[in-house]
Design a protein around this motif. Structure first.
Motif, PDB file in Angstrom:
ATOM      1  N   UNK A  12       0.848  -1.197   0.000  1.00 25.51           N
ATOM      2  CA  UNK A  12       0.000   0.000   0.000  1.00 25.51           C
ATOM      3  C   UNK A  12       0.880   1.241   0.000  1.00 25.51           C
ATOM      4  N   UNK A  13       0.404   2.305  -0.666  1.00 24.36           N
ATOM      5  CA  UNK A  13       1.240   3.492  -0.842  1.00 24.36           C
ATOM      6  C   UNK A  13       0.416   4.755  -0.715  1.00 24.36           C
ATOM      7  N   UNK A  14       1.073   5.802  -0.172  1.00 26.13           N
ATOM      8  CA  UNK A  14       0.515   7.143  -0.114  1.00 26.13           C
ATOM      9  C   UNK A  14       1.411   8.044  -0.955  1.00 26.13           C
ATOM     10  N   UNK A  15       0.828   8.685  -1.968  1.00 28.28           N
ATOM     11  CA  UNK A  15       1.568   9.612  -2.814  1.00 28.28           C
ATOM     12  C   UNK A  15       1.144  11.025  -2.456  1.00 28.28           C
ATOM     13  N   UNK A  16       2.114  11.835  -1.998  1.00 31.88           N
ATOM     14  CA  UNK A  16       1.827  13.188  -1.518  1.00 31.88           C
ATOM     15  C   UNK A  16       2.717  14.175  -2.243  1.00 31.88           C
ATOM     16  N   UNK A  17       2.110  15.234  -2.789  1.00 32.12           N
ATOM     17  CA  UNK A  17       2.906  16.236  -3.476  1.00 32.12           C
ATOM     18  C   UNK A  17       2.054  17.382  -3.955  1.00 32.12           C
ATOM     19  N   UNK A  18       2.601  18.184  -4.873  1.00 36.63           N
ATOM     20  CA  UNK A  18       1.860  19.313  -5.423  1.00 36.63           C
ATOM     21  C   UNK A  18       0.896  18.839  -6.502  1.00 36.63           C
ATOM     22  N   UNK A  19       1.426  18.265  -7.582  1.00 39.32           N
ATOM     23  CA  UNK A  19       0.580  17.740  -8.650  1.00 39.32           C
ATOM     24  C   UNK A  19       1.080  16.355  -9.024  1.00 39.32           C
ATOM     25  N   UNK A  20       0.145  15.503  -9.436  1.00 38.62           N
ATOM     26  CA  UNK A  20       0.503  14.143  -9.797  1.00 38.62           C
ATOM     27  C   UNK A  20       0.003  13.777 -11.174  1.00 38.62           C
ATOM     28  N   UNK A  21       0.754  12.912 -11.867  1.00 42.57           N
ATOM     29  CA  UNK A  21       0.348  12.438 -13.187  1.00 42.57           C
ATOM     30  C   UNK A  21       0.648  10.958 -13.295  1.00 42.57           C
ATOM     31  N   UNK A  22      -0.405  10.157 -13.541  1.00 44.27           N
ATOM     32  CA  UNK A  22      -0.278   8.707 -13.715  1.00 44.27           C
ATOM     33  C   UNK A  22      -1.036   8.310 -14.981  1.00 44.27           C
ATOM     34  N   UNK A  23      -0.552   8.710 -16.143  1.00 42.96           N
ATOM     35  CA  UNK A  23      -1.341   8.549 -17.370  1.00 42.96           C
ATOM     36  C   UNK A  23      -1.515   7.104 -17.825  1.00 42.96           C
ATOM     37  N   UNK A  24      -0.595   6.207 -17.430  1.00 40.48           N
ATOM     38  CA  UNK A  24      -0.705   4.826 -17.876  1.00 40.48           C
ATOM     39  C   UNK A  24      -1.297   3.907 -16.816  1.00 40.48           C
ATOM     40  N   UNK A  25      -1.761   4.491 -15.737  1.00 39.70           N
ATOM     41  CA  UNK A  25      -2.528   3.728 -14.783  1.00 39.70           C
ATOM     42  C   UNK A  25      -1.734   3.063 -13.678  1.00 39.70           C
ATOM     43  N   UNK A  26      -2.514   2.389 -12.800  1.00 48.53           N
ATOM     44  CA  UNK A  26      -1.953   1.750 -11.619  1.00 48.53           C
ATOM     45  C   UNK A  26      -2.528   0.347 -11.499  1.00 48.53           C
ATOM     46  N   UNK A  27      -1.653  -0.623 -11.272  1.00 50.14           N
ATOM     47  CA  UNK A  27      -2.072  -1.983 -10.932  1.00 50.14           C
ATOM     48  C   UNK A  27      -1.810  -2.184  -9.448  1.00 50.14           C
ATOM     49  N   UNK A  28      -2.880  -2.370  -8.680  1.00 49.54           N
ATOM     50  CA  UNK A  28      -2.759  -2.358  -7.234  1.00 49.54           C
ATOM     51  C   UNK A  28      -2.290  -3.656  -6.609  1.00 49.54           C
ATOM     52  N   UNK A  29      -2.532  -4.797  -7.269  1.00 54.84           N
ATOM     53  CA  UNK A  29      -2.154  -6.096  -6.706  1.00 54.84           C
ATOM     54  C   UNK A  29      -2.733  -6.308  -5.305  1.00 54.84           C
ATOM     55  N   UNK A  30      -3.966  -5.808  -5.108  1.00 57.20           N
ATOM     56  CA  UNK A  30      -4.654  -5.985  -3.828  1.00 57.20           C
ATOM     57  C   UNK A  30      -4.244  -5.009  -2.755  1.00 57.20           C
ATOM     58  N   UNK A  31      -3.489  -3.972  -3.075  1.00 61.12           N
ATOM     59  CA  UNK A  31      -3.033  -2.988  -2.088  1.00 61.12           C
ATOM     60  C   UNK A  31      -3.871  -1.713  -2.156  1.00 61.12           C
ATOM     61  N   UNK A  32      -3.706  -0.856  -1.140  1.00 58.66           N
ATOM     62  CA  UNK A  32      -4.411   0.417  -1.060  1.00 58.66           C
ATOM     63  C   UNK A  32      -3.573   1.524  -1.692  1.00 58.66           C
ATOM     64  N   UNK A  33      -4.265   2.531  -2.250  1.00 60.78           N
ATOM     65  CA  UNK A  33      -3.596   3.693  -2.822  1.00 60.78           C
ATOM     66  C   UNK A  33      -4.282   4.949  -2.314  1.00 60.78           C
ATOM     67  N   UNK A  34      -3.483   5.848  -1.718  1.00 66.20           N
ATOM     68  CA  UNK A  34      -3.970   7.122  -1.205  1.00 66.20           C
ATOM     69  C   UNK A  34      -3.240   8.217  -1.974  1.00 66.20           C
ATOM     70  N   UNK A  35      -3.993   9.076  -2.705  1.00 63.56           N
ATOM     71  CA  UNK A  35      -3.431  10.162  -3.506  1.00 63.56           C
ATOM     72  C   UNK A  35      -3.746  11.491  -2.838  1.00 63.56           C
ATOM     73  N   UNK A  36      -2.695  12.243  -2.503  1.00 61.20           N
ATOM     74  CA  UNK A  36      -2.872  13.507  -1.792  1.00 61.20           C
ATOM     75  C   UNK A  36      -2.040  14.579  -2.485  1.00 61.20           C
ATOM     76  N   UNK A  37      -2.628  15.170  -3.546  1.00 59.57           N
ATOM     77  CA  UNK A  37      -1.942  16.184  -4.334  1.00 59.57           C
ATOM     78  C   UNK A  37      -2.716  17.493  -4.246  1.00 59.57           C
ATOM     79  N   UNK A  38      -2.054  18.545  -3.771  1.00 59.47           N
ATOM     80  CA  UNK A  38      -2.730  19.816  -3.527  1.00 59.47           C
ATOM     81  C   UNK A  38      -3.226  20.468  -4.812  1.00 59.47           C
ATOM     82  N   UNK A  39      -2.527  20.261  -5.930  1.00 62.18           N
ATOM     83  CA  UNK A  39      -2.944  20.844  -7.208  1.00 62.18           C
ATOM     84  C   UNK A  39      -3.645  19.832  -8.101  1.00 62.18           C
TER      85      UNK A  39
END
Length: 359
Positions: free
Chosen positions: A311-338
């Motif tokens: 499981x992962x938390x991504x924290x920053x100003x702006x985020x870009x994941x254009x090709x997607x995410x494969x979670x493999x049963x894990x949690x994803x927390x996205x915290x981008x202010x912009x």
């Protein structure tokens, strides 16, 4: 002036200093026994420019108890060091091997070679000068510091004690993509000017416990593997088609991290958990696997497909994941202010987005 000391059988001993009176004096020592130097060689005078032009020790064995100052130094004999020794000059060739006998060595040369296969029992090694040609395993029980350019003449392993290994100049290969570099230490491996940026290496492997300091570009044709690292300035890791890039430990530092490889990349540990990175950027080919949280003060741009091994938390100003995410049963927390741009989310157990998201 040229002075030759030649004895076919008996040992030759200089109990005190062997001093030069000018820089035009050459000294050659030849013996089938042992040549012993009990004091300094070349420079013991307060007058300036009092060192030998050339100092050569031929066949047999030699013992050194003091520092050596000569513009050109050639050691064809087997050297044994009785104390810490500084070798200073323009060029140095250690052809017969060096047994440091648990003493420290300082090399102050414009050009010198160290073949680790011929150096034993080093306590520490310090290089000051122009270019050091390194190959095989260079091992010390203490620190290694290279304050100049290091060129790998062959595959080279730097093995040091807890004080670690520091490269204060550039580190290059001898032929593009031809040499492997490894550093093994319970301490840190520090690079102030990258590695392989001028002449690329084949691979880089930093097996370290301490958080080494990285700066600059690290370029290989094949794999790169790192332990715990700290970024002192912007860092680019670039590998070829067969070059996976793996950061096995923590990554911290107020700097930008860029990862470029057509193979797989892996960030196994937390990134920016102590000191947030300025940004993280990966290229648009290959894949990137995350095993921990990623924290930046600026943007995170993932050009390739993202996989989660935890499981992962991504924290920053702006985020870009254009090709997607494969979670493999894990949690994803996205915290981008912009905000964050994302698509193709699969295999996530739980998804949380704080802030704006465009899908």
């Amino acid at each position: 002036k040229r002075q030759v000391f030649n004895t076919s059988a008996a040992n030759l001993s200089f109990a005190g200093d062997l001093l030069a009176t000018s820089i035009v004096q050459n000294v050659t020592v030849e013996t089938s026994g042992t040549a012993s130097f009990g004091g300094v060689v070349g420079n013991g005078s307060p007058q300036p420019f009092t060192y030998f032009s050339a100092f050569t020790v031929g066949s047999g064995k030699a013992q050194l108890a003091g520092n050596v100052a000569a513009l050109s130094q050639t050691y064809n004999a087997e050297l044994a060091l009785l104390n810490d020794v500084t070798f200073a000059g323009l060029s140095g060739a250690f052809n017969g091997g060096v047994d440091a006998q648990n003493n420290s060595v300082q090399l102050v040369f414009t050009s010198v070679g160290v073949d680790g296969a011929n150096w034993t029992n080093l306590q520490s090694l310090n290089f000051e000068g122009g270019t050091l040609q390194a190959q095989n395993t260079i091992q010390t029980t203490g620190v290694q510091e290279y304050n100049g350019s290091v060129v790998l003449a062959g595959d080279t392993a730097f093995v040091a004690g807890a004080e670690g290994v520091s490269f204060l100049g550039n580190v290059e290969g001898n032929a593009a993509g031809g040499q492997n570099l490894s550093v093994t230490t319970p301490g840190a491996a520090n690079f102030t000017a990258g590695a392989g940026a001028g002449v690329s290496l084949r691979s880089i492997n930093l097996a370290t416990v301490g958080a080494g300091e990285l700066n600059g570009s690290f370029v290989t044709s094949s794999a790169q593997t790192y332990g715990n690292v700290g970024l002192t300035d912007d860092v680019t890791l670039q590998a070829g088609l067969l070059g996976p890039i793996t950061l096995q430990g923590t990554v911290d530092g107020n700097a930008a991290l860029t990862i470029n490889t057509a193979a797989a990349s892996t960030l196994q540990g937390p990134v920016g958990s102590v000191t947030p990175l300025r940004s993280v950027t990966s290229d648009a080919v290959g894949s990137l696997t995350l095993g921990g949280n990623v924290t930046t003060s600026g943007n995170q741009t993932y050009g390739e497909a993202l996989n989660l091994s935890d499981s992962a938390v991504l924290t920053g100003d702006a985020g870009s994941l254009p090709l997607g995410v494969t979670g493999n049963g894990n949690d994803l927390f996205l915290n981008f202010t912009s905000g964050v741009a994302l698509r193709n989310l699969t295999g996530l157990d739980d998804l949380r987005v704080d802030g704006e998201a465009s899908i």
